[in-house]
Write a protein that holds these residues in place. Structure first.
Motif, PDB file in Angstrom:
ATOM      1  N   SER A  53      52.360  44.222  39.829  1.00  0.00           N
ATOM      2  CA  SER A  53      53.767  44.520  39.554  1.00  0.00           C
ATOM      3  C   SER A  53      54.157  45.914  40.019  1.00  0.00           C
ATOM      4  O   SER A  53      55.325  46.179  40.322  1.00  0.00           O
ATOM      5  CB  SER A  53      54.058  44.370  38.061  1.00  0.00           C
ATOM      6  N   VAL A  54      53.178  46.835  40.106  1.00  0.00           N
ATOM      7  CA  VAL A  54      53.453  48.187  40.594  1.00  0.00           C
ATOM      8  C   VAL A  54      53.976  48.142  42.018  1.00  0.00           C
ATOM      9  O   VAL A  54      54.882  48.885  42.406  1.00  0.00           O
ATOM     10  CB  VAL A  54      52.171  49.053  40.529  1.00  0.00           C
ATOM     11  N   PHE A  55      53.431  47.242  42.821  1.00  0.00           N
ATOM     12  CA  PHE A  55      53.773  47.183  44.234  1.00  0.00           C
ATOM     13  C   PHE A  55      54.893  46.199  44.551  1.00  0.00           C
ATOM     14  O   PHE A  55      55.507  46.265  45.609  1.00  0.00           O
ATOM     15  CB  PHE A  55      52.527  46.821  45.045  1.00  0.00           C
ATOM     16  N   LYS A  56      55.178  45.270  43.624  1.00  0.00           N
ATOM     17  CA  LYS A  56      56.189  44.240  43.902  1.00  0.00           C
ATOM     18  C   LYS A  56      57.590  44.815  44.068  1.00  0.00           C
ATOM     19  O   LYS A  56      58.446  44.186  44.689  1.00  0.00           O
ATOM     20  CB  LYS A  56      56.176  43.190  42.787  1.00  0.00           C
ATOM     21  N   LYS A  57      57.839  45.991  43.525  1.00  0.00           N
ATOM     22  CA  LYS A  57      59.173  46.589  43.667  1.00  0.00           C
ATOM     23  C   LYS A  57      59.489  46.933  45.123  1.00  0.00           C
ATOM     24  O   LYS A  57      60.650  47.111  45.482  1.00  0.00           O
ATOM     25  CB  LYS A  57      59.305  47.826  42.780  1.00  0.00           C
ATOM     26  N   TYR A  58      58.443  47.014  45.964  1.00  0.00           N
ATOM     27  CA  TYR A  58      58.654  47.394  47.360  1.00  0.00           C
ATOM     28  C   TYR A  58      58.820  46.175  48.272  1.00  0.00           C
ATOM     29  O   TYR A  58      59.217  46.316  49.428  1.00  0.00           O
ATOM     30  CB  TYR A  58      57.473  48.224  47.860  1.00  0.00           C
TER      31      TYR A  58
ATOM     32  N   MET B 223      45.844  45.166  48.747  1.00  0.00           N
ATOM     33  CA  MET B 223      47.057  44.359  48.649  1.00  0.00           C
ATOM     34  C   MET B 223      47.890  44.595  49.902  1.00  0.00           C
ATOM     35  O   MET B 223      48.051  45.743  50.336  1.00  0.00           O
ATOM     36  CB  MET B 223      47.893  44.734  47.421  1.00  0.00           C
ATOM     37  N   ARG B 224      48.418  43.538  50.471  1.00  0.00           N
ATOM     38  CA  ARG B 224      49.328  43.640  51.609  1.00  0.00           C
ATOM     39  C   ARG B 224      50.767  43.653  51.094  1.00  0.00           C
ATOM     40  O   ARG B 224      51.127  42.812  50.272  1.00  0.00           O
ATOM     41  CB  ARG B 224      49.104  42.448  52.549  1.00  0.00           C
ATOM     42  N   ILE B 225      51.561  44.616  51.552  1.00  0.00           N
ATOM     43  CA  ILE B 225      52.945  44.762  51.100  1.00  0.00           C
ATOM     44  C   ILE B 225      53.882  44.576  52.286  1.00  0.00           C
ATOM     45  O   ILE B 225      53.752  45.259  53.304  1.00  0.00           O
ATOM     46  CB  ILE B 225      53.185  46.151  50.481  1.00  0.00           C
ATOM     47  N   ASP B 226      54.830  43.649  52.157  1.00  0.00           N
ATOM     48  CA  ASP B 226      55.831  43.396  53.194  1.00  0.00           C
ATOM     49  C   ASP B 226      57.194  43.781  52.630  1.00  0.00           C
ATOM     50  O   ASP B 226      57.738  43.111  51.753  1.00  0.00           O
ATOM     51  CB  ASP B 226      55.808  41.910  53.580  1.00  0.00           C
TER      52      ASP B 226
END
Length: 209
Positions: free
Chosen positions: A22-27, A135-138
């Motif tokens: 959830s920390v990274f989902k905002k991006y 984790m991969r962030i798009d």
């Protein structure tokens, strides 16, 4: 070209809070990639010739996969690090037992360093052993990877803990990467980690000289 941000994590509690999807989902969209066990050995000549020309040569075991890596031309601007990088998969342990720069002979930089080193012996100078979670962030505009590394730097001059977050840009804008890094660093009180694992290892090793 490797483009990344590195941050040091002070304690295990912060590490646990940070490594949450959830920390990274905002991006943007997040794709967890699991864990990889990394064990790397960095090599140089006995007189540190590669280090003297700002080059690093390592062989790393990533779970069961062996990869030879050559890095050079490091540039740092604030927290952002840029470095040229070549990665060559190796066939088996026999390739790692007698490390040689010849695996990079198809590249211009590889040929330059092969000529520079000549017949000098390459010896282990720094070892790292750590677990990497990724984790991969798009973001919709850029794709980057968040990697949490936990383990040890091992040298003849002593050992040091590895507890750091790396954000590496795969495609898109550096500005996106910097925005994510700045936001996370502020939220979790992270310090910028300007030095690479190898650079930290070299400093430790020099204590024994």
């Amino acid at each position: 070209m490797e483009v990344e941000l590195k941050y040091l994590i002070e304690d295990e509690e912060t590490q646990k809070k940070l490594w949450n999807e959830s920390v990274f989902k905002k991006y943007g969209d997040v794709d967890p990639r699991g864990e990889t066990n990394m064990r790397a050995v960095y090599y140089d000549t006995r007189d540190g010739l590669l280090h003297s020309v700002d080059a690093a040569f390592r062989i790393r075991k990533e779970n069961e996969r062996l990869v030879a890596t050559l890095k050079w031309g490091g540039r740092n601007q604030n927290e952002l690090s840029e470095r040229e990088e070549l990665n060559i998969p190796l066939c088996g342990l026999s390739d790692a037992e007698k490390p040689t720069l010849k695996v990079f002979a198809e590249s211009k930089k590889g040929r330059e360093l092969i000529e520079l080193v000549g017949d000098r012996e390459l010896v282990p100078v720094v070892e790292t052993s750590f677990t990497r979670k990724t984790m991969r962030i798009d973001t919709g505009k850029s794709i980057c990877e968040a990697a949490l590394d936990t383990g040890k730097i091992i040298t003849a001059g002593g050992n040091a803990d590895i507890r750091e977050l790396e954000l590496e840009l795969f495609s898109g804008s550096v500005e996106d990467l910097e925005e994510i890094g700045s936001d996370i660093a502020e939220r979790f009180s992270l310090r910028a980690g300007v030095k690479s694992k190898y650079a930290r290892g070299i400093e430790l090793r020099q204590k024994s000289v």
